[in-house]
Every structure is written in C-alpha cells, then in structure tokens.
Motif scaffolding. Structure first.
Motif, PDB file in Angstrom:
ATOM      1  N   PHE A 189      -6.957 -11.017  22.634  1.00 19.33           N
ATOM      2  CA  PHE A 189      -6.534 -11.348  23.987  1.00 19.33           C
ATOM      3  C   PHE A 189      -6.343 -10.097  24.844  1.00 19.33           C
ATOM      4  N   LEU A 190      -6.209  -8.935  24.202  1.00 13.76           N
ATOM      5  CA  LEU A 190      -5.963  -7.687  24.922  1.00 13.76           C
ATOM      6  C   LEU A 190      -7.246  -6.919  25.195  1.00 13.76           C
ATOM      7  N   VAL A 191      -8.083  -6.761  24.194  1.00 14.13           N
ATOM      8  CA  VAL A 191      -9.303  -5.962  24.342  1.00 14.13           C
ATOM      9  C   VAL A 191     -10.558  -6.744  24.006  1.00 14.13           C
ATOM     10  N   GLY A 192     -10.421  -8.018  23.621  1.00  8.81           N
ATOM     11  CA  GLY A 192     -11.587  -8.829  23.322  1.00  8.81           C
ATOM     12  C   GLY A 192     -12.115  -8.702  21.904  1.00  8.81           C
ATOM     13  N   ALA A 193     -11.438  -7.950  21.056  1.00  8.24           N
ATOM     14  CA  ALA A 193     -11.876  -7.766  19.679  1.00  8.24           C
ATOM     15  C   ALA A 193     -10.675  -7.386  18.831  1.00  8.24           C
ATOM     16  N   ALA A 194     -10.867  -7.403  17.508  1.00  8.22           N
ATOM     17  CA  ALA A 194      -9.797  -7.004  16.599  1.00  8.22           C
ATOM     18  C   ALA A 194      -9.537  -5.505  16.722  1.00  8.22           C
ATOM     19  N   LEU A 195      -8.273  -5.125  16.654  1.00 12.58           N
ATOM     20  CA  LEU A 195      -7.905  -3.719  16.758  1.00 12.58           C
ATOM     21  C   LEU A 195      -8.205  -3.004  15.449  1.00 12.58           C
ATOM     22  N   LYS A 196      -8.696  -1.779  15.539  1.00 12.35           N
ATOM     23  CA  LYS A 196      -9.077  -0.996  14.376  1.00 12.35           C
ATOM     24  C   LYS A 196      -8.293   0.315  14.367  1.00 12.35           C
ATOM     25  N   SER A 197      -8.235   0.936  13.214  1.00  9.39           N
ATOM     26  CA  SER A 197      -7.596   2.245  13.087  1.00  9.39           C
ATOM     27  C   SER A 197      -8.486   3.165  12.266  1.00  9.39           C
ATOM     28  N   VAL A 198      -8.377   4.453  12.524  1.00 10.37           N
ATOM     29  CA  VAL A 198      -9.158   5.447  11.795  1.00 10.37           C
ATOM     30  C   VAL A 198      -8.488   5.702  10.446  1.00 10.37           C
ATOM     31  N   PRO A 199      -9.229   5.684   9.339  1.00  3.88           N
ATOM     32  CA  PRO A 199      -8.621   5.968   8.030  1.00  3.88           C
ATOM     33  C   PRO A 199      -7.954   7.337   8.015  1.00  3.88           C
ATOM     34  N   ASP A 200      -6.796   7.418   7.388  1.00  2.00           N
ATOM     35  CA  ASP A 200      -6.037   8.659   7.354  1.00  2.00           C
ATOM     36  C   ASP A 200      -5.547   8.913   5.937  1.00  2.00           C
ATOM     37  N   THR A 201      -5.102  10.123   5.690  1.00  2.94           N
ATOM     38  CA  THR A 201      -4.572  10.486   4.379  1.00  2.94           C
ATOM     39  C   THR A 201      -3.255   9.767   4.107  1.00  2.94           C
ATOM     40  N   ASP A 202      -3.057   9.359   2.867  1.00  2.00           N
ATOM     41  CA  ASP A 202      -1.807   8.716   2.475  1.00  2.00           C
ATOM     42  C   ASP A 202      -0.781   9.798   2.161  1.00  2.00           C
ATOM     43  N   TYR A 203       0.304   9.839   2.955  1.00  2.00           N
ATOM     44  CA  TYR A 203       1.321  10.878   2.805  1.00  2.00           C
ATOM     45  C   TYR A 203       2.553  10.391   2.047  1.00  2.00           C
ATOM     46  N   GLU A 204       2.465   9.261   1.375  1.00  2.00           N
ATOM     47  CA  GLU A 204       3.640   8.668   0.748  1.00  2.00           C
ATOM     48  C   GLU A 204       4.259   9.586  -0.304  1.00  2.00           C
ATOM     49  N   SER A 205       3.434  10.246  -1.099  1.00  2.00           N
ATOM     50  CA  SER A 205       3.946  11.055  -2.207  1.00  2.00           C
ATOM     51  C   SER A 205       4.233  12.507  -1.820  1.00  2.00           C
ATOM     52  N   ILE A 206       4.033  12.869  -0.548  1.00  2.00           N
ATOM     53  CA  ILE A 206       4.236  14.245  -0.107  1.00  2.00           C
ATOM     54  C   ILE A 206       5.615  14.362   0.549  1.00  2.00           C
ATOM     55  N   PRO A 207       6.439  15.325   0.159  1.00  2.00           N
ATOM     56  CA  PRO A 207       7.759  15.491   0.798  1.00  2.00           C
ATOM     57  C   PRO A 207       7.625  15.693   2.306  1.00  2.00           C
ATOM     58  N   THR A 234       4.547  12.440  11.726  1.00  2.00           N
ATOM     59  CA  THR A 234       4.462  11.219  12.535  1.00  2.00           C
ATOM     60  C   THR A 234       3.675  10.137  11.807  1.00  2.00           C
ATOM     61  N   GLN A 235       2.576  10.524  11.165  1.00  2.00           N
ATOM     62  CA  GLN A 235       1.763   9.551  10.444  1.00  2.00           C
ATOM     63  C   GLN A 235       2.472   9.026   9.198  1.00  2.00           C
ATOM     64  N   LYS A 236       3.265   9.859   8.556  1.00  2.00           N
ATOM     65  CA  LYS A 236       4.023   9.393   7.390  1.00  2.00           C
ATOM     66  C   LYS A 236       5.049   8.346   7.815  1.00  2.00           C
ATOM     67  N   ILE A 237       5.726   8.575   8.941  1.00  3.09           N
ATOM     68  CA  ILE A 237       6.673   7.587   9.457  1.00  3.09           C
ATOM     69  C   ILE A 237       5.948   6.281   9.756  1.00  3.09           C
ATOM     70  N   PHE A 238       4.791   6.389  10.382  1.00  3.94           N
ATOM     71  CA  PHE A 238       4.001   5.200  10.717  1.00  3.94           C
ATOM     72  C   PHE A 238       3.586   4.442   9.461  1.00  3.94           C
ATOM     73  N   GLN A 239       3.129   5.157   8.444  1.00  4.55           N
ATOM     74  CA  GLN A 239       2.709   4.508   7.205  1.00  4.55           C
ATOM     75  C   GLN A 239       3.877   3.845   6.484  1.00  4.55           C
ATOM     76  N   ASP A 240       5.042   4.482   6.522  1.00  3.31           N
ATOM     77  CA  ASP A 240       6.222   3.885   5.890  1.00  3.31           C
ATOM     78  C   ASP A 240       6.633   2.600   6.602  1.00  3.31           C
ATOM     79  N   ILE A 241       6.563   2.601   7.929  1.00  2.00           N
ATOM     80  CA  ILE A 241       6.897   1.391   8.690  1.00  2.00           C
ATOM     81  C   ILE A 241       5.900   0.281   8.376  1.00  2.00           C
ATOM     82  N   TRP A 242       4.620   0.621   8.303  1.00  2.00           N
ATOM     83  CA  TRP A 242       3.597  -0.376   7.982  1.00  2.00           C
ATOM     84  C   TRP A 242       3.850  -1.001   6.612  1.00  2.00           C
ATOM     85  N   LYS A 243       4.140  -0.162   5.602  1.00  2.00           N
ATOM     86  CA  LYS A 243       4.336  -0.687   4.253  1.00  2.00           C
ATOM     87  C   LYS A 243       5.506  -1.668   4.204  1.00  2.00           C
TER      88      LYS A 243
END
Length: 228
Positions: A94-112, A122-131
């Motif tokens: 409804f916003l852009v006419g197609a499914a939203l996509k994201s660029v694959p990124d490194t998984d920072y879960e195991s990195i302090p 910033t990406q680690k915070i985002f990944q933690d929120i997603w999980k």
C-alpha cells in the motif's frame, strides 16, 4: 499541503473516488486498535534493546526507519488465488506498490557491542529488535484454543509463514500447505509444505496462518463441554 489549490484538488479527488475520512479524537490512541498494538509491541522491544545506549540523530533516524520497514513487511494475506503463488500482501504494497526488501548484512549477534563501529552498533540493535519482535509476532499468529473448542483447522493450499528463529531481518519464508497429516484423534500435527525451494515436512506448530486467513480458519464450534 496547506496550499488552498492543493486542498481543493485533494477534496475533488476524494469526492470522485468516494473516499471518506474518519479521524480518531485527540488523545484517543486506543481507537487505533491493530496498528497501535503493532506500534506498542515494537516500542517495547526498542526500549528494552536500546537501554542506555546513546545514538546520534542520523543513527536514530536510520534505526527507526528500519524498524518501520520491518513492521510494514509483515505478511497479511495471500496476494493471488493461484495455489502455486507464494507471494503475500503486506503493508508495503500500500506504500510503495511492492513488498519491502532489505540488503543482506553481517550477523553481529555474537560480537561484543564495544568492538563494533558506529554503523555496526546501529545494525546490531536493529537485528536484536527484529529477533525479539518477529518471534513475538509469529507467536501471535498461532492461536491456542481452549479445551472446549476445536483446534484451528489447517487446510491444503493455505498460505502460511514457516516459523524460523534464525532468519535475517525482513525475511518471511512463505509456503503453501500441500497436505495435512492428522493423528488418530483427528488433530493435525504435521503438514507437508510447498516452498520456493521444494517440498518439506514440518510440525503444525512451526507454521503460522496469516492474520486475515486465520479469521477464515478459526474454529466455529464453541459449545462448552458441560453442555454436552
């Protein structure tokens, strides 16, 4: 938007299209219902994950935009009636006419956290929120009926989401139920799924019916056992 010409053209467009606006009263956020519940869920995880971390304005803006994309990428219902189609309708359509996509990124879960650069933090915070958020959202799509109600009836050709806790952000593995395997008591506990990569078998507890589809599959027999 405050220009009078724009307001008149917008009014004519709405009138020609039969659009009617219904506004919530001031301070009445609870009138929002479903979308307010989604915002509250994301906000809860955002506050817990962010904690006392300080972010620059650009980092905060990027993080909030990514969270918004996650919320608007969730599948709502099937996009086509074709049984071989695995696409789902999302708020992004409804916003852009197609499914939203994201660029694959490194998984920072195991990195302090203190070993990461500013962008990586910033990406680690985002990944933690997603999980946290996507697992909670998928759990909300798996109804738990009481003992006096029949379980949700899974049907062949139903479009479902495969539950996977290790997915990267904005990935929703879709599948069609090809066959169901009920037990001796008639309860379906195993299903055969048609995915984009082939046919797989999963427990019924590992598939989630889309929110609009679940209303059609909801149990209708609500007779209390004491009345039987």
């Amino acid at each position: 938007m405050r220009n009078e010409d724009f307001k008149q053209s917008m009014a004519r467009e709405c009138a020609d299209s039969g659009i009617r606006w219904h506004f919530n009263p001031p301070k009445g956020s609870h009138f929002g219902g479903l979308w307010e519940a989604a915002i509250n869920s994301a906000q809860k995880h955002f506050i817990r994950v962010l904690g006392d971390t300080k972010l620059a304005f650009d980092d905060m803006e990027t993080l909030l935009t990514q969270i918004e994309c996650c919320l608007n990428s969730r599948p709502l219902t099937k996009l086509h009636e074709d049984p071989s189609d695995l696409q789902a309708l999302t708020p992004g359509h409804f916003l852009v006419g197609a499914a939203l996509k994201s660029v694959p990124d490194t998984d920072y879960e195991s990195i302090p956290f203190n070993r990461l650069h500013q962008w990586q933090q910033t990406q680690k915070i985002f990944q933690d929120i997603w999980k946290r958020w996507h697992v909670e959202y998928l759990a909300s799509l798996q109804p738990r009926t009481k003992w006096y109600k029949p379980p949700v009836n899974l049907q062949p050709d139903t479009l479902v989401i495969i539950l996977d806790e290790n997915l990267s952000p904005m990935r929703w593995p879709m599948a069609r139920i090809r066959d169901v395997h009920p037990g001796n008591d008639g309860v379906i506990r195993v299903v055969t799924l048609q995915t984009a990569n082939g046919i797989i078998t999963r427990p019924a507890a590992k598939v989630c019916i889309l929110p609009i589809e679940s209303a059609e599959c909801a149990p209708t027999n609500t007779t209390n056992a004491t009345q039987q």
